[in-house]
Motif scaffolding. Structure first.
Motif, PDB file in Angstrom:
ATOM      1  N   ASP A   9       0.856  -1.184   0.000  1.00  0.00           N
ATOM      2  CA  ASP A   9       0.000   0.000   0.000  1.00  0.00           C
ATOM      3  C   ASP A   9       0.895   1.237   0.000  1.00  0.00           C
ATOM      4  OD1 ASP A   9      -2.132   1.683   0.141  1.00  0.00           O
ATOM      5  OD2 ASP A   9      -2.728   1.165   2.179  1.00  0.00           O
ATOM      6  N   PHE A 147      -6.451 -11.561   3.041  1.00  0.00           N
ATOM      7  CA  PHE A 147      -7.091 -10.561   3.899  1.00  0.00           C
ATOM      8  C   PHE A 147      -6.192 -10.197   5.078  1.00  0.00           C
ATOM      9  CE2 PHE A 147      -8.379 -13.962   6.750  1.00  0.00           C
ATOM     10  CZ  PHE A 147      -8.637 -13.348   7.971  1.00  0.00           C
ATOM     11  N   LYS A 150      -3.505  -7.773   3.883  1.00  0.00           N
ATOM     12  CA  LYS A 150      -4.034  -6.407   3.769  1.00  0.00           C
ATOM     13  C   LYS A 150      -4.121  -5.752   5.140  1.00  0.00           C
ATOM     14  CE  LYS A 150      -7.912  -3.685   1.962  1.00  0.00           C
ATOM     15  NZ  LYS A 150      -7.042  -2.733   1.249  1.00  0.00           N
ATOM     16  N   ILE A 151      -4.595  -6.496   6.130  1.00  0.00           N
ATOM     17  CA  ILE A 151      -4.666  -5.948   7.484  1.00  0.00           C
ATOM     18  C   ILE A 151      -3.272  -5.595   7.983  1.00  0.00           C
ATOM     19  CG2 ILE A 151      -5.168  -6.557   9.891  1.00  0.00           C
ATOM     20  CD1 ILE A 151      -7.553  -8.207   8.843  1.00  0.00           C
ATOM     21  N   ASP A 154      -1.564  -2.256   7.156  1.00  0.00           N
ATOM     22  CA  ASP A 154      -2.011  -1.045   7.850  1.00  0.00           C
ATOM     23  C   ASP A 154      -1.243  -0.808   9.150  1.00  0.00           C
ATOM     24  OD1 ASP A 154      -3.878  -0.124   6.062  1.00  0.00           O
ATOM     25  OD2 ASP A 154      -5.503  -1.333   6.892  1.00  0.00           O
ATOM     26  N   LYS A 180     -11.878  -4.750  11.615  1.00  0.00           N
ATOM     27  CA  LYS A 180     -10.646  -4.725  10.838  1.00  0.00           C
ATOM     28  C   LYS A 180     -10.708  -5.652   9.628  1.00  0.00           C
ATOM     29  CE  LYS A 180      -7.787  -2.111  13.410  1.00  0.00           C
ATOM     30  NZ  LYS A 180      -7.044  -0.947  12.889  1.00  0.00           N
ATOM     31  N   PRO A 182     -11.562  -6.804   6.149  1.00  0.00           N
ATOM     32  CA  PRO A 182     -12.049  -6.144   4.931  1.00  0.00           C
ATOM     33  C   PRO A 182     -13.429  -6.667   4.538  1.00  0.00           C
ATOM     34  CG  PRO A 182      -9.755  -6.813   4.670  1.00  0.00           C
ATOM     35  CD  PRO A 182     -10.230  -7.415   5.963  1.00  0.00           C
ATOM     36  N   GLY A 183     -14.337  -5.739   4.272  1.00  0.00           N
ATOM     37  CA  GLY A 183     -15.689  -6.112   3.871  1.00  0.00           C
ATOM     38  C   GLY A 183     -16.695  -6.093   5.003  1.00  0.00           C
TER      39      GLY A 183
END
Length: 397
Positions: A9, A147, A150-151, A154, A180, A182-183
């Motif tokens: 990211d 997932f 992605k967490i 952050d 936390k 996603p979705g």
């Protein structure tokens, strides 16, 4: 680690690019979203975020929170240029890259330790190479599944690096707040709060059957994520360029009312398929073929990407109204193109928040809800069991 997935990211990408191109702005609060008072914030530097400024916030509100901030328009082509360079760096490390947006991507690093060293070493190398190439920092998360990667990305932002190794997944998830995942949106979190469930560990106090009865597929997904289950692969693909639908009429006609019926039918088909594949496009094209086989096309490009049936139809119908039919029509069609799967959608928001586009066709919440309802019924019972009211009794022969 059986699987090694990384999520990259870019840090405050749009605002960071502006600071890169304007060195005098470094260390200062930069808000991308136009110099006027209309529209919303598209991006905010970390310095601006300290004042509570965030994306999607009205510019007027941002100015109240951060009156001394630097408010700037966008550098659309520059963002795309640097995004392409970042993705090129990633492809030098792995052939399996999934571009999630203009400033983020998944990397399948499974087995690459033999080439680039352990995952943390590889991630450090990627971060340094990106900084050397474009002069910007990024944050990377490492995990066995998408997932969690992605967490993890952050954590420790900006310029962060965080790894969740397979042996640590159960302990990490036990304390992880469900918000936390996603979705899992605000409404879902609210429903979980009513059950006294705020962490993944608490989710596992109930069976998967309980969650399925309570929330259907969303409940199953919640239980799976709380168990660390995510079988999605990092997917590389060639982007679709367009989708269209057309038909040759049983009889040539000047009747625009009939032609609009067909446009609605085509918009319904195209919109449904776009939603199924998670695609949106900005350009709607009308195609008309006359009785002498001569064709004409008319197109309109919207500031917002769309897959809403009513929006696709309305634009095509307006295009039809704008032309005078020279001869009877034998074929009518429409197409959707100029897709925004790779982050251009963010740039489009940035464009039109600075230009108040009067007369632009945009989807209403009611129209989107109608699409969702029709899609759900058709997915379960087939396309023929239900139709839009405007097409009731319409004979396609």
């Amino acid at each position: 680690m059986k699987r090694c997935i990384m999520h990259l990211d870019m840090d405050a990408f749009f605002a960071s690019v502006e600071q890169l191109d304007h060195p005098e702005w470094k260390g200062k609060p930069v808000i991308v979203g136009g110099s006027g008072d209309r529209g919303v914030v598209c991006a905010a530097s970390y310095e601006a975020r300290k004042f509570g400024v965030h994306s999607a916030m009205p510019i007027v509100q941002a100015r109240k929170l951060c009156p001394h901030g630097i408010y700037t328009g966008n550098s659309r082509e520059r963002y795309l240029e640097l995004s392409r360079k970042v993705m090129s760096v990633l492809h030098a490390y792995s052939p399996v890259i999934e571009k999630a947006s203009i400033d983020e991507a998944y990397i399948d690093a499974t087995g690459l330790e033999h080439i680039f060293g352990p995952p943390l070493e590889m991630a450090h190398g990627i971060k340094q190479k990106i900084f050397d190439t474009v002069g910007l920092t990024c944050s990377i998360g490492i995990a066995p599944v998408k997932f969690l990667a992605k967490i993890a990305s952050d954590y420790n932002k900006p310029n962060g690096l965080y790894a969740i190794f397979e042996k640590d997944v159960p302990a990490f998830l036990n304390e992880l707040p469900v918000r936390k995942i996603p979705g899992v949106g605000k409404k879902f979190v609210g429903k979980l709060d009513e059950l006294g469930v705020s962490s993944c560990g608490q989710v596992l106090e109930y069976s998967v059957e309980f969650w399925e009865r309570r929330f259907g597929k969303s409940g199953i997904s919640l239980w799976e994520r709380s168990n660390g289950i995510d079988e999605r692969a990092v997917e590389t693909y060639v982007e679709a360029k367009s989708e269209s639908a057309e038909n040759t009429l049983h009889k040539d006609t000047f009747d625009k009312a009939l032609l609009k019926k067909w446009l609605m039918r085509h918009a319904d088909r195209v919109g449904q398929n776009q939603r199924k594949h998670g695609l949106k496009g900005r350009t709607i094209t009308l195609k008309v073929k006359y009785s002498d086989f001569q064709s004409l096309t008319r197109s309109k490009t919207l500031p917002d990407p769309t897959n809403t049936t009513d929006v696709i139809y309305q634009v095509a119908a307006d295009l039809l109204d704008s032309i005078e039919l020279a001869r009877p029509v034998r074929l009518i069609g429409l197409g959707l193109s100029n897709y925004n799967n790779t982050g251009v959608e963010q740039l489009n928001m940035l464009d039109h928040m600075q230009h108040n586009c009067a007369g632009v066709v945009r989807a209403t919440k009611k129209q989107q809800q109608l699409d969702e309802t029709l899609d759900a019924v058709r997915n379960k019972f087939g396309n023929k069991v239900i139709c839009r009211g405007s097409l009731f009794g319409f004979n396609e022969e």
